[in-house]
Design a protein around this motif. Structure first.
Motif, PDB file in Angstrom:
ATOM      1  N   UNK A 197      52.138  44.879  26.349  1.00 54.28           N
ATOM      2  CA  UNK A 197      52.543  43.333  26.375  1.00 54.28           C
ATOM      3  C   UNK A 197      51.609  43.064  27.375  1.00 54.28           C
ATOM      4  N   UNK A 198      51.031  41.616  27.267  1.00 54.69           N
ATOM      5  CA  UNK A 198      50.675  40.981  28.416  1.00 54.69           C
ATOM      6  C   UNK A 198      51.373  39.687  28.907  1.00 54.69           C
ATOM      7  N   UNK A 199      51.725  39.300  29.967  1.00 56.61           N
ATOM      8  CA  UNK A 199      52.301  38.316  30.457  1.00 56.61           C
ATOM      9  C   UNK A 199      51.161  37.134  31.269  1.00 56.61           C
ATOM     10  N   UNK A 200      51.376  37.026  32.386  1.00 56.11           N
ATOM     11  CA  UNK A 200      50.423  36.074  33.008  1.00 56.11           C
ATOM     12  C   UNK A 200      49.032  36.528  33.061  1.00 56.11           C
ATOM     13  N   UNK A 201      48.275  35.746  32.883  1.00 57.34           N
ATOM     14  CA  UNK A 201      46.730  36.078  32.865  1.00 57.34           C
ATOM     15  C   UNK A 201      45.628  34.917  33.656  1.00 57.34           C
ATOM     16  N   UNK A 202      44.575  35.358  33.789  1.00 59.38           N
ATOM     17  CA  UNK A 202      43.679  34.232  34.280  1.00 59.38           C
ATOM     18  C   UNK A 202      42.412  35.034  34.852  1.00 59.38           C
ATOM     19  N   UNK A 203      41.804  34.319  35.987  1.00 61.82           N
ATOM     20  CA  UNK A 203      40.559  34.881  36.417  1.00 61.82           C
ATOM     21  C   UNK A 203      40.408  34.425  38.086  1.00 61.82           C
ATOM     22  N   UNK A 204      39.614  35.400  38.766  1.00 63.42           N
ATOM     23  CA  UNK A 204      39.567  35.138  40.037  1.00 63.42           C
ATOM     24  C   UNK A 204      37.902  34.651  40.471  1.00 63.42           C
ATOM     25  N   UNK A 205      37.690  33.740  41.063  1.00 63.41           N
ATOM     26  CA  UNK A 205      36.477  33.415  41.688  1.00 63.41           C
ATOM     27  C   UNK A 205      36.286  33.874  43.103  1.00 63.41           C
ATOM     28  N   UNK A 206      35.191  34.590  43.382  1.00 61.89           N
ATOM     29  CA  UNK A 206      34.885  35.131  44.724  1.00 61.89           C
ATOM     30  C   UNK A 206      33.605  34.850  45.107  1.00 61.89           C
ATOM     31  N   UNK A 207      33.316  34.201  46.325  1.00 61.39           N
ATOM     32  CA  UNK A 207      32.309  33.814  46.935  1.00 61.39           C
ATOM     33  C   UNK A 207      31.585  35.074  47.545  1.00 61.39           C
ATOM     34  N   UNK A 208      30.419  35.489  46.760  1.00 63.56           N
ATOM     35  CA  UNK A 208      29.943  36.742  47.450  1.00 63.56           C
ATOM     36  C   UNK A 208      28.980  36.262  48.530  1.00 63.56           C
ATOM     37  N   UNK A 209      28.626  35.092  48.855  1.00 62.68           N
ATOM     38  CA  UNK A 209      27.793  34.743  49.796  1.00 62.68           C
ATOM     39  C   UNK A 209      28.658  35.104  51.316  1.00 62.68           C
ATOM     40  N   UNK A 210      29.938  34.394  51.044  1.00 63.15           N
ATOM     41  CA  UNK A 210      30.742  34.805  52.354  1.00 63.15           C
ATOM     42  C   UNK A 210      31.340  36.375  52.466  1.00 63.15           C
ATOM     43  N   UNK A 211      31.227  37.198  51.402  1.00 61.09           N
ATOM     44  CA  UNK A 211      31.904  38.508  51.569  1.00 61.09           C
ATOM     45  C   UNK A 211      31.014  39.603  51.640  1.00 61.09           C
ATOM     46  N   UNK A 212      29.837  39.418  50.939  1.00 58.73           N
ATOM     47  CA  UNK A 212      28.928  40.419  50.816  1.00 58.73           C
ATOM     48  C   UNK A 212      27.737  40.295  51.899  1.00 58.73           C
ATOM     49  N   UNK A 213      27.420  39.108  52.040  1.00 60.83           N
ATOM     50  CA  UNK A 213      26.278  38.740  52.903  1.00 60.83           C
ATOM     51  C   UNK A 213      26.571  38.238  54.227  1.00 60.83           C
ATOM     52  N   UNK A 214      27.908  38.155  54.809  1.00 61.72           N
ATOM     53  CA  UNK A 214      28.246  37.749  55.987  1.00 61.72           C
ATOM     54  C   UNK A 214      29.171  38.883  56.421  1.00 61.72           C
TER      55      UNK A 214
END
Length: 371
Positions: free
Chosen positions: A354-371
């Motif tokens: 079974x599945x309950x809550x679902x959604x998606x995450x947006x990640x800013x790779x400019x601020x995480x990978x490149x800084x």
């Protein structure tokens, strides 16, 4: 004479007092400087009845009734091509992420009573495979679609392949579908008379890559079950492309996982690493593009090598990893896609089947990978 000394001491005290006050005033001015604003690196979204909504954190998402995964609203598959991330959302439609823009195209008539199956690319257009799961879904509708195509220019869905095109009975469902070696390979399930019968077929594509539906007789070649399984059997992970094995070289050989590897053209190949048959492999996703290679595991471990579009190569092309925000117990990350400098990935609450809550995450790779 004593008065003269007293006057000099008093004058010296005034001078010290003047400079002391001035120094104190300077210190106050420095402490008044404001701290720099903290940059937000990610955003949470959840699926609601009307579409999707943003929320500050995952624990603020409203509770929903758990349903079998075939019947719940959740991201079932993802594909990335033409620098656009496409997500097939079960029972709803298609989520399209292009750079900072997120569009959710829905069609209640086509998707509300069907389960999303395989997500395909056909003639450079997204193709959604739909079917009914007879175990949990006995609704009767006039929609007999098997493959549904989405046209980005018109923002419309239309049936590409229907049951009647395959001469299927009303009780038959196409439960799996793939494009393999210039053929449309699929399996059917007939759940009539309280029993289930499976059949396996291969439908040749025309030279231009189109489905051959012009024949008056049933044009598909029937497979045996063993031949069908062999066609779709996952490959050994050691046989995966070199860029993928290099990206995941830090993972121990005794760690079991099933990797769904997508290439830029939209094709998906599965690779399995499993030393023991007693261990259920974790389901992971990877993308092999022109300028970068990336992979995501259910716990949020994200691997990356190369360069995003119009960006410099990171760490001389060597693999790097980061951990996405930790999910609560009973949640997992699923498939992902990258557009521009944004990473989009699905998440869901799961409890066995079974599945309950679902959604998606947006990640800013400019601020995480490149800084």
């Amino acid at each position: 004479m004593k008065t003269k000394y007293l006057y000099a001491a008093f004058l010296f005290f005034l001078i010290l007092s003047f400079f002391g006050c001035k120094k104190q005033n300077e210190i106050i001015e420095i402490t008044d400087i404001k701290s720099p604003e903290i940059i937000k690196t990610h955003k949470w979204y959840y699926f609601s009845q009307s579409g999707f909504s943003q929320v500050d954190n995952i624990k603020s998402i409203p509770r929903v009734l758990e349903k079998p995964w075939t019947e719940s609203v959740r991201i079932s598959k993802a594909l990335t091509f033409n620098d656009t991330a496409y997500f097939a959302v079960n029972r709803k439609g298609l989520l399209i992420c292009q750079n900072d823009e997120i569009i959710f195209n829905q069609d209640e008539n086509l998707f509300s009573d069907n389960t999303m199956g395989t997500f395909l690319v056909y003639n450079e257009l997204p193709i959604l495979h739909v079917y009914k799961n007879s175990l949990f879904n006995n609704t009767k509708t006039q929609n007999n679609s098997v493959l549904i195509q989405y046209n980005p220019e018109t923002d419309l869905f239309y049936p590409l392949l229907q049951k009647k095109d395959l001469s299927l009975e009303n009780t038959e469902e196409v439960v799996s579908a793939s494009f393999i070696d210039n053929s449309f390979v699929f399996s059917t399930k007939n759940s009539s008379f309280n029993s289930s019968e499976f059949k396996y077929y291969s439908l040749p594509l025309e030279e231009e890559g189109y489905l051959n539906l012009s024949a008056t007789d049933f044009p598909a070649l029937e497979f045996s079950a063993s031949d069908f399984r062999q066609t779709l059997e996952p490959k050994i992970f050691s046989k995966a492309p070199n860029r993928i094995t290099k990206l995941l070289k830090v993972i121990p050989e005794n760690f079991a996982f099933m990797l769904h590897l997508q290439t830029e053209g939209g094709s998906v190949t599965e690779y399995l690493q499993q030393k023991s048959t007693n261990i259920d492999p974790q389901e992971a996703y990877a993308y092999l593009g022109d300028t970068y290679t990336a992979a995501l595991f259910p716990d949020g471990t994200f691997y990356f090598a190369g360069a995003l579009e119009k960006k410099h190569i990171l760490k001389n092309g060597e693999p790097i990893s980061m951990r996405l925000p930790k999910l609560p117990k009973g949640y997992k990350y699923t498939s992902f896609g990258i557009s521009g400098t944004k990473l989009y990935c699905g998440f869901e609450e799961y409890n066995f089947y079974k599945t309950g809550i679902s959604g998606f995450l947006e990640v800013n790779l400019e601020e995480t990978l490149y800084k």
